[in-house]
Enzyme design. Structure first.
Site, PDB file in Angstrom:
ATOM      1  N   SER A 135      27.203  47.127 -74.171  1.00 68.13           N
ATOM      2  CA  SER A 135      27.757  45.896 -73.595  1.00 68.13           C
ATOM      3  C   SER A 135      26.663  44.844 -73.420  1.00 68.13           C
ATOM      4  O   SER A 135      26.910  43.648 -73.586  1.00 68.13           O
ATOM      5  CB  SER A 135      28.486  46.172 -72.280  1.00 68.13           C
ATOM      6  OG  SER A 135      27.605  46.629 -71.298  1.00 68.13           O
ATOM      7  N   ASN A 136      25.447  45.270 -73.105  1.00 68.89           N
ATOM      8  CA  ASN A 136      24.346  44.303 -73.024  1.00 68.89           C
ATOM      9  C   ASN A 136      24.016  43.730 -74.394  1.00 68.89           C
ATOM     10  O   ASN A 136      23.778  42.530 -74.526  1.00 68.89           O
ATOM     11  CB  ASN A 136      23.098  44.956 -72.439  1.00 68.89           C
ATOM     12  CG  ASN A 136      23.092  44.926 -70.927  1.00 68.89           C
ATOM     13  OD1 ASN A 136      22.846  43.885 -70.320  1.00 68.89           O
ATOM     14  ND2 ASN A 136      23.397  46.062 -70.311  1.00 68.89           N
ATOM     15  N   LEU A 180      17.597  54.984 -75.246  1.00 67.21           N
ATOM     16  CA  LEU A 180      17.118  56.074 -74.381  1.00 67.21           C
ATOM     17  C   LEU A 180      15.890  56.834 -74.883  1.00 67.21           C
ATOM     18  O   LEU A 180      15.335  57.645 -74.154  1.00 67.21           O
ATOM     19  CB  LEU A 180      18.263  57.073 -74.113  1.00 67.21           C
ATOM     20  CG  LEU A 180      19.447  56.489 -73.347  1.00 67.21           C
ATOM     21  CD1 LEU A 180      20.482  57.564 -73.060  1.00 67.21           C
ATOM     22  CD2 LEU A 180      18.992  55.842 -72.044  1.00 67.21           C
ATOM     23  N   LEU A 222      11.925  57.298 -76.029  1.00 67.86           N
ATOM     24  CA  LEU A 222      10.622  56.685 -75.814  1.00 67.86           C
ATOM     25  C   LEU A 222      10.154  56.059 -77.125  1.00 67.86           C
ATOM     26  O   LEU A 222      10.224  56.697 -78.181  1.00 67.86           O
ATOM     27  CB  LEU A 222       9.650  57.777 -75.371  1.00 67.86           C
ATOM     28  CG  LEU A 222       8.314  57.339 -74.809  1.00 67.86           C
ATOM     29  CD1 LEU A 222       8.512  56.527 -73.536  1.00 67.86           C
ATOM     30  CD2 LEU A 222       7.449  58.557 -74.523  1.00 67.86           C
ATOM     31  N   ASN A 282      12.378  45.785 -72.395  1.00 68.88           N
ATOM     32  CA  ASN A 282      13.447  46.708 -72.001  1.00 68.88           C
ATOM     33  C   ASN A 282      14.065  46.208 -70.701  1.00 68.88           C
ATOM     34  O   ASN A 282      13.446  45.471 -69.948  1.00 68.88           O
ATOM     35  CB  ASN A 282      12.852  48.106 -71.788  1.00 68.88           C
ATOM     36  CG  ASN A 282      13.889  49.126 -71.382  1.00 68.88           C
ATOM     37  OD1 ASN A 282      15.001  49.164 -71.929  1.00 68.88           O
ATOM     38  ND2 ASN A 282      13.555  49.972 -70.412  1.00 68.88           N
ATOM     39  N   HIS A 287      15.842  47.795 -67.196  1.00 71.57           N
ATOM     40  CA  HIS A 287      16.059  49.026 -66.442  1.00 71.57           C
ATOM     41  C   HIS A 287      16.959  48.702 -65.253  1.00 71.57           C
ATOM     42  O   HIS A 287      16.734  47.706 -64.561  1.00 71.57           O
ATOM     43  CB  HIS A 287      14.715  49.584 -65.969  1.00 71.57           C
ATOM     44  CG  HIS A 287      14.852  50.919 -65.317  1.00 71.57           C
ATOM     45  ND1 HIS A 287      15.045  52.080 -66.030  1.00 71.57           N
ATOM     46  CD2 HIS A 287      14.860  51.276 -64.010  1.00 71.57           C
ATOM     47  CE1 HIS A 287      15.163  53.085 -65.192  1.00 71.57           C
ATOM     48  NE2 HIS A 287      15.059  52.633 -63.962  1.00 71.57           N
ATOM     49  N   ASP A 306       9.487  53.180 -68.825  1.00 67.62           N
ATOM     50  CA  ASP A 306       9.677  52.231 -67.719  1.00 67.62           C
ATOM     51  C   ASP A 306       8.373  51.824 -67.041  1.00 67.62           C
ATOM     52  O   ASP A 306       8.320  51.674 -65.814  1.00 67.62           O
ATOM     53  CB  ASP A 306      10.624  52.837 -66.650  1.00 67.62           C
ATOM     54  CG  ASP A 306      11.935  53.284 -67.259  1.00 67.62           C
ATOM     55  OD1 ASP A 306      12.446  52.591 -68.150  1.00 67.62           O
ATOM     56  OD2 ASP A 306      12.451  54.341 -66.830  1.00 67.62           O
ATOM     57  N   GLU A 358      22.622  42.259 -65.112  1.00 69.58           N
ATOM     58  CA  GLU A 358      22.067  42.378 -66.472  1.00 69.58           C
ATOM     59  C   GLU A 358      22.658  41.316 -67.392  1.00 69.58           C
ATOM     60  O   GLU A 358      21.934  40.640 -68.125  1.00 69.58           O
ATOM     61  CB  GLU A 358      22.349  43.770 -67.033  1.00 69.58           C
ATOM     62  CG  GLU A 358      21.663  44.857 -66.236  1.00 69.58           C
ATOM     63  CD  GLU A 358      21.870  46.245 -66.807  1.00 69.58           C
ATOM     64  OE1 GLU A 358      20.979  47.071 -66.621  1.00 69.58           O
ATOM     65  OE2 GLU A 358      22.909  46.506 -67.437  1.00 69.58           O
TER      66      GLU A 358
END
Ligand code: GRF
Length: 193
Positions: free
Chosen positions: A13-14, A85, A87, A102, A104, A145, A174
């Site tokens: 959705s983002n 998701l 790294l 990113n 979070h 993160d 967001e």
């Protein structure tokens, strides 16, 4: 034309919100959406938006240079992770210094790190009795993160919140802020090189 490449693992959705935001803005476009899951909802959204997609697996991402070379060909001004998701391997981080960001769904440095994604984050925030949560937009380095924080926005954690109700409030932040922060980064930036 400034060129954004999006990475997403999930519903997207983002990713969709970002693509729609830039659709009618001259000078910026989302050129590709990359995903590590062939069943990710983001791929359906990309199709509707007429955005090209590429799906990759662990082998391509972590043990070969396929994704790295693919990205180099695309020459993105900004790589935007939106619910991605895995790294990001060091070689990709190093190939695009200051060009990977990113989002979070909490106020880092709290509630970040491996395993802290989606409802796990919101559950931990609620269980710890936090009075507020929010979003953090940050540069990506080779730890989860952990990169420099670019922007944070806050929202309350309300009495009786569940991970779902809190997630909804955080998602609204967001949608409101991620595209605008991306636009600001691109405005400040000269062309790649
Ligand atoms: C968002 O909450 C984002 O902060 C997190 O993953 C979620 C992705 O949701 N990293 P969606 O796939 O954009 O709907």
């Amino acid at each position: 034309m400034k060129n954004i490449v999006l990475f997403a693992s999930g519903a997207g959705s983002n990713a969709e919100n970002i693509a729609l935001f830039f659709k009618n803005r001259p000078g910026v476009k989302v050129s590709y959406i990359l995903s590590n899951r062939s069943d990710a909802g983001v791929l359906q959204r990309a199709k509707k938006l007429n955005i090209k997609t590429k799906v990759f697996d662990k082998e391509m991402f972590f043990h070969s240079d396929k994704v790295l070379y693919f990205l180099k060909e695309l020459s993105p001004d900004l790589i935007v992770l939106a619910g991605f998701l895995w790294l990001v391997p060091q070689k990709i981080v190093e190939a695009f210094p200051g060009r990977i960001i990113n989002i979070h769904p909490a106020l880092l440095p709290k509630y970040g790190g491996k395993g802290m994604y989606g409802r796990h984050v919101h559950r931990a925030v609620i269980e710890n009795g936090e009075k507020e949560s929010g979003i953090t937009i940050h540069y990506v380095n080779d730890k989860y993160d952990d990169g420099d924080i670019i922007f944070q926005a806050r929202c309350p954690v309300l009495e009786g919140d569940t991970p779902e109700t809190l997630a909804e409030r955080v998602h609204r932040l967001e949608y409101e802020h991620y595209p605008r922060v991306i636009a600001r980064i691109l405005e400040k930036r000269q062309s790649p090189g």
